[in-house]
Design an enzyme around this catalytic site. Structure first.
Site, PDB file in Angstrom:
ATOM      1  N   THR A  18       0.815  -1.223   0.000  1.00  0.00           N
ATOM      2  CA  THR A  18       0.000   0.000   0.000  1.00  0.00           C
ATOM      3  C   THR A  18       0.842   1.263   0.000  1.00  0.00           C
ATOM      4  O   THR A  18       0.484   2.265  -0.622  1.00  0.00           O
ATOM      5  CB  THR A  18      -0.925  -0.023   1.241  1.00  0.00           C
ATOM      6  OG1 THR A  18      -1.879  -1.056   1.051  1.00  0.00           O
ATOM      7  CG2 THR A  18      -1.640   1.296   1.451  1.00  0.00           C
ATOM      8  N   THR A  94       1.408  -4.642   4.134  1.00  0.00           N
ATOM      9  CA  THR A  94       1.208  -5.032   5.534  1.00  0.00           C
ATOM     10  C   THR A  94       0.437  -6.343   5.679  1.00  0.00           C
ATOM     11  O   THR A  94       0.421  -6.935   6.747  1.00  0.00           O
ATOM     12  CB  THR A  94       0.447  -3.936   6.298  1.00  0.00           C
ATOM     13  OG1 THR A  94      -0.815  -3.723   5.658  1.00  0.00           O
ATOM     14  CG2 THR A  94       1.236  -2.636   6.330  1.00  0.00           C
ATOM     15  N   ASP A  95      -0.206  -6.798   4.586  1.00  0.00           N
ATOM     16  CA  ASP A  95      -1.038  -8.010   4.698  1.00  0.00           C
ATOM     17  C   ASP A  95      -0.248  -9.217   5.190  1.00  0.00           C
ATOM     18  O   ASP A  95      -0.769 -10.061   5.931  1.00  0.00           O
ATOM     19  CB  ASP A  95      -1.682  -8.340   3.340  1.00  0.00           C
ATOM     20  CG  ASP A  95      -2.799  -7.368   2.983  1.00  0.00           C
ATOM     21  OD1 ASP A  95      -3.139  -6.510   3.817  1.00  0.00           O
ATOM     22  OD2 ASP A  95      -3.330  -7.468   1.858  1.00  0.00           O
TER      23      ASP A  95
END
Ligand code: ASP
Length: 334
Positions: A18, A94-95
């Protein structure tokens, strides 16, 4: 005459996420677009903190990363640190960050900081957190305070030990926490504080192919009748992690299947609760922790299911046997 280096050298390895995602226009969703150079140039004051070099590794969403990518990142980080970099920052989605950071913690041998960061809000959103996270991560990577603590996750001005870091919210900038443990440090202005240090580390050296052996993760749910577990043996997995109820419990219908699987591969018993250590000797019903451990499952200690899966896969790649895997889990839990 000796040359005195006055500025720290930090290298950024950019893997997308992101933090690097923009939209091609109104009505379109975001996707990886910013290259490493624009990420770095977009952070005011970064050049005052350190001399920052970068590699654009792979511009992908966190969901597309594999453990093999992280093995390559660990190898590159090792080269850079051996070459005199003061620290390395890995920027990614970040997933999957809690898993990749733990893998780096296991794979990186240097005592210099390896810091993983990302963003919860993309650069087009009000209050985008990417620049602040990258600045904080570079500060931590350049610091003496974060040396010797293993890989850390820096988000929202907090420093989390990789082995406890968890993404606990879908959207908030404060999504990351240290499950049941909390941050080991923080950043305030230009100060990096690390008052807490993990007691022990585990390091391993995988050998063999580019991608470590596949490990299945099976989350147990109410009334699970064991049909998924029963089909695992023929699917080519090298190990299994069970994310069980509570302190390590499964429905009685799963017990025989789980025990059978241990004949062909290691099966690690963890908890799906999100925090706390698995029990060893409290409950005695069929499917309880004592029952499953007595049937050959390996206790996952304080590792959550995702971390246990990373450890098991990399440990199998390193040729570790079940005894050594259990010892590593004990060490990481202490
Ligand atoms: N939501 C994710 C992120 O924060 C997307 C990804 O993991 O790539 O970066």
């Amino acid at each position: 005459m000796t040359t005195v280096r006055t500025r720290s050298r930090v290298h950024v390895l950019a893997l997308g996420g992101t933090i690097a995602m923009t939209s091609p226009g109104e009505g379109h969703g975001v996707r990886p677009a910013l290259n490493a150079r624009s990420l770095i140039d977009g952070v005011p004051g970064l050049a005052d903190v350190a001399e920052v070099g970068f590699d654009a590794v792979r511009p992908v969403p966190g969901a597309h990363l594999r453990l093999g990518d992280i093995q390559a990142v660990a190898a590159r980080a090792g080269e850079l640190l051996a070459d005199g970099a003061d620290g390395v920052v890995v920027v990614q989605g970040t997933d999957t960050l809690e898993e990749t950071a733990f893998a780096l913690d296991l794979l990186c041998a240097s005592d210099r900081p390896v810091v993983v960061t990302g963003a919860m809000r993309n650069p087009g959103m009000p209050g985008a957190d990417g620049p602040a996270n990258l600045l904080a991560a570079v500060r931590v990577a350049a610091s003496e305070a974060a040396a010797g603590v293993g890989t850390v996750v820096v988000m929202n001005d907090e420093i989390h030990a990789a082995r406890f870091a968890r993404k606990g919210h879908t959207t908030r900038p404060s999504a990351f926490g240290g499950a049941g443990v909390g941050p080991i440090g923080w950043i305030a202005e230009d100060r990096v504080r690390v008052p807490l240090r993990p007691a022990r580390r585990v390091r391993l050296v995988p050998h063999g192919g580019a991608e470590p052996p596949p490990v299945a993760l099976v989350t147990v749910a109410l009334g699970d009748d064991g049909r998924v577990l029963a089909r695992l043996a023929g699917l080519g997995y090298a190990g299994v992690v069970l994310a069980a109820f509570g302190a390590g419990h499964v429905p009685d219908a799963l017990v025989d299947e789980a025990a059978r699987l241990t004949e062909s591969m290691p099966v690690v018993l963890t908890s799906r609760t999100g925090a706390g250590e698995g029990l060893r000797a409290t409950y005695a019903f069929p499917g309880s922790e004592t029952d499953l451990l007595s049937r050959g499952l390996i206790g996952g200690g304080a590792l959550d299911p995702y971390k246990a899966r990373v450890l098991l896969s990399l440990a199998l790649a390193a040729g570790w046997d079940r005894r050594r895997i259990a010892d590593a889990i004990e060490r990481l839990s202490a």
